[in-house]
Design a protein around this motif. Structure first.
Motif, PDB file in Angstrom:
ATOM      1  N   HIS A  97      -7.735  -9.406   4.011  1.00 14.24           N
ATOM      2  CA  HIS A  97      -8.400 -10.706   3.884  1.00 14.24           C
ATOM      3  C   HIS A  97      -7.669 -11.434   2.766  1.00 14.24           C
ATOM      4  N   ILE A  98      -6.767 -12.373   3.141  1.00 12.02           N
ATOM      5  CA  ILE A  98      -5.840 -12.954   2.168  1.00 12.02           C
ATOM      6  C   ILE A  98      -6.154 -14.420   1.901  1.00 12.02           C
ATOM      7  N   GLU A  99      -6.394 -14.706   0.638  1.00 15.27           N
ATOM      8  CA  GLU A  99      -6.566 -16.084   0.173  1.00 15.27           C
ATOM      9  C   GLU A  99      -5.721 -16.281  -1.079  1.00 15.27           C
ATOM     10  N   GLY A 100      -5.331 -17.517  -1.339  1.00 18.01           N
ATOM     11  CA  GLY A 100      -4.663 -17.853  -2.591  1.00 18.01           C
ATOM     12  C   GLY A 100      -3.385 -17.076  -2.827  1.00 18.01           C
ATOM     13  N   ASN A 101      -3.236 -16.545  -4.046  1.00 20.57           N
ATOM     14  CA  ASN A 101      -2.027 -15.830  -4.424  1.00 20.57           C
ATOM     15  C   ASN A 101      -1.935 -14.462  -3.762  1.00 20.57           C
ATOM     16  N   CYS A 102      -0.803 -14.206  -3.137  1.00 19.30           N
ATOM     17  CA  CYS A 102      -0.492 -12.883  -2.602  1.00 19.30           C
ATOM     18  C   CYS A 102       0.958 -12.614  -2.993  1.00 19.30           C
ATOM     19  N   MET A 103       1.141 -12.132  -4.204  1.00 20.62           N
ATOM     20  CA  MET A 103       2.467 -11.998  -4.790  1.00 20.62           C
ATOM     21  C   MET A 103       2.753 -10.556  -5.189  1.00 20.62           C
ATOM     22  N   GLY A 104       4.019 -10.156  -5.085  1.00 20.21           N
ATOM     23  CA  GLY A 104       4.434  -8.854  -5.585  1.00 20.21           C
ATOM     24  C   GLY A 104       3.579  -7.720  -5.063  1.00 20.21           C
ATOM     25  N   ALA A 105       2.779  -7.147  -5.946  1.00 16.29           N
ATOM     26  CA  ALA A 105       1.888  -6.056  -5.551  1.00 16.29           C
ATOM     27  C   ALA A 105       0.954  -6.475  -4.427  1.00 16.29           C
ATOM     28  N   GLY A 106       0.572  -7.741  -4.392  1.00 17.59           N
ATOM     29  CA  GLY A 106      -0.284  -8.228  -3.323  1.00 17.59           C
ATOM     30  C   GLY A 106       0.398  -8.151  -1.968  1.00 17.59           C
ATOM     31  N   VAL A 107       1.680  -8.544  -1.922  1.00 15.19           N
ATOM     32  CA  VAL A 107       2.442  -8.436  -0.672  1.00 15.19           C
ATOM     33  C   VAL A 107       2.568  -6.974  -0.266  1.00 15.19           C
ATOM     34  N   GLU A 108       2.762  -6.098  -1.246  1.00 21.24           N
ATOM     35  CA  GLU A 108       2.893  -4.674  -0.940  1.00 21.24           C
ATOM     36  C   GLU A 108       1.595  -4.106  -0.371  1.00 21.24           C
TER      37      GLU A 108
END
Length: 255
Positions: free
Chosen positions: A104-115
């Motif tokens: 469930h993706i909102e807003g920032n999805c960077m670095g560790a979030g993408v992983e």
């Protein structure tokens, strides 16, 4: 506060929430360890049918908690332990989950979030979501296992742009590249994810687990004799019989 991984059990659906207030849910070392602990403890329950991973307060995860980095990143052994033990330990625990995992993706999805999102089977994002891994600006590369994971799920071209150019992609671009299953208005992300989770929870759990196992093997090594030898062992199972019987009787199946 080092952040935390929150857990809510909703019938057959497990909801895992990344929570690090004030830091857009950046992953601390403690959170990586908690992520592994949560999946090790909960993901293999027989009654579980679906897991949803989300971030708190309108963001998925902004990356790693950089405020912790000076305490360990400049020592080779400590850095290796962080990536191979803590980070990969958390990611592998998600990858090993035997039931479908939704991001469930909102807003920032960077670095560790993408992983973390790359470990999920299905990904739903709001139109305002942003994706990247601009760690080149911080002077370090992505760890090998993590880079392989992102390149496999987001595609080599996207991974190269993220890592070599510090490029940031919007949700529509990531949908075009095949990383996302759907993009919806930001206000519709939660309802869409909830609908998908509820739908998965009503489907045959044995089939879902077997499909995940098959897809995992295909991604890693292709079709093997070991896979073929066990691929049809479900033939006489109750779920298989119920699914076919319900279809022929024109009634909803009860799994």
């Amino acid at each position: 506060m080092a952040g935390q991984v929150l857990v809510h059990r909703d019938s057959a659906v497990l909801r895992v929430t990344l929570s690090h207030p004030g830091k857009f849910n950046a992953m601390s070392r403690a959170m990586w360890r908690e992520l592994k602990s949560v999946f090790d403890a909960e993901a293999h329950r027989e009654d579980l049918r679906c897991v949803v991973i989300a971030g708190e307060a309108g963001h998925f995860c902004s990356g790693g908690d950089i405020s912790e980095y000076p305490t360990f990143r400049f020592d080779e052994a400590a850095l290796r332990q962080f990536h191979e033990g803590e980070v990969w330990g958390g990611l592998q625990a998600v990858l090993d989950c035997p039931v479908p995992v939704l991001a469930h993706i909102e807003g920032n999805c960077m670095g560790a979030g993408v992983e973390i999102a790359s470990c999920c089977d299905l990904r739903v994002a709001g139109q305002g979501a942003r994706f990247g891994a601009p760690i080149a600006r911080l002077g370090f590369p992505m760890a090998p296992r993590e880079a392989q994971l992102v390149a496999r799920e987001a595609g080599a071209a996207v991974a190269r742009s993220m890592l070599l150019e510090a490029a940031v992609f919007d949700a529509d671009q990531m949908l075009t590249h095949g990383f996302l299953n759907t993009v919806v208005p930001d206000t519709d992300v939660a309802p869409d994810v909830n609908r998908r989770a509820a739908n998965i929870a009503q489907l045959a759990p044995q089939a879902a687990r077997m499909n995940k196992s098959t897809l995992r093997l295909l991604a890693s090594s292709g079709i093997s004799e070991a896979l073929l030898s066990s691929a049809y062992a479900f033939a006489d199972s109750a779920e298989h019989r119920e699914g076919i019987s319900a279809f022929l009787a024109k009634r909803p199946p009860v799994f």
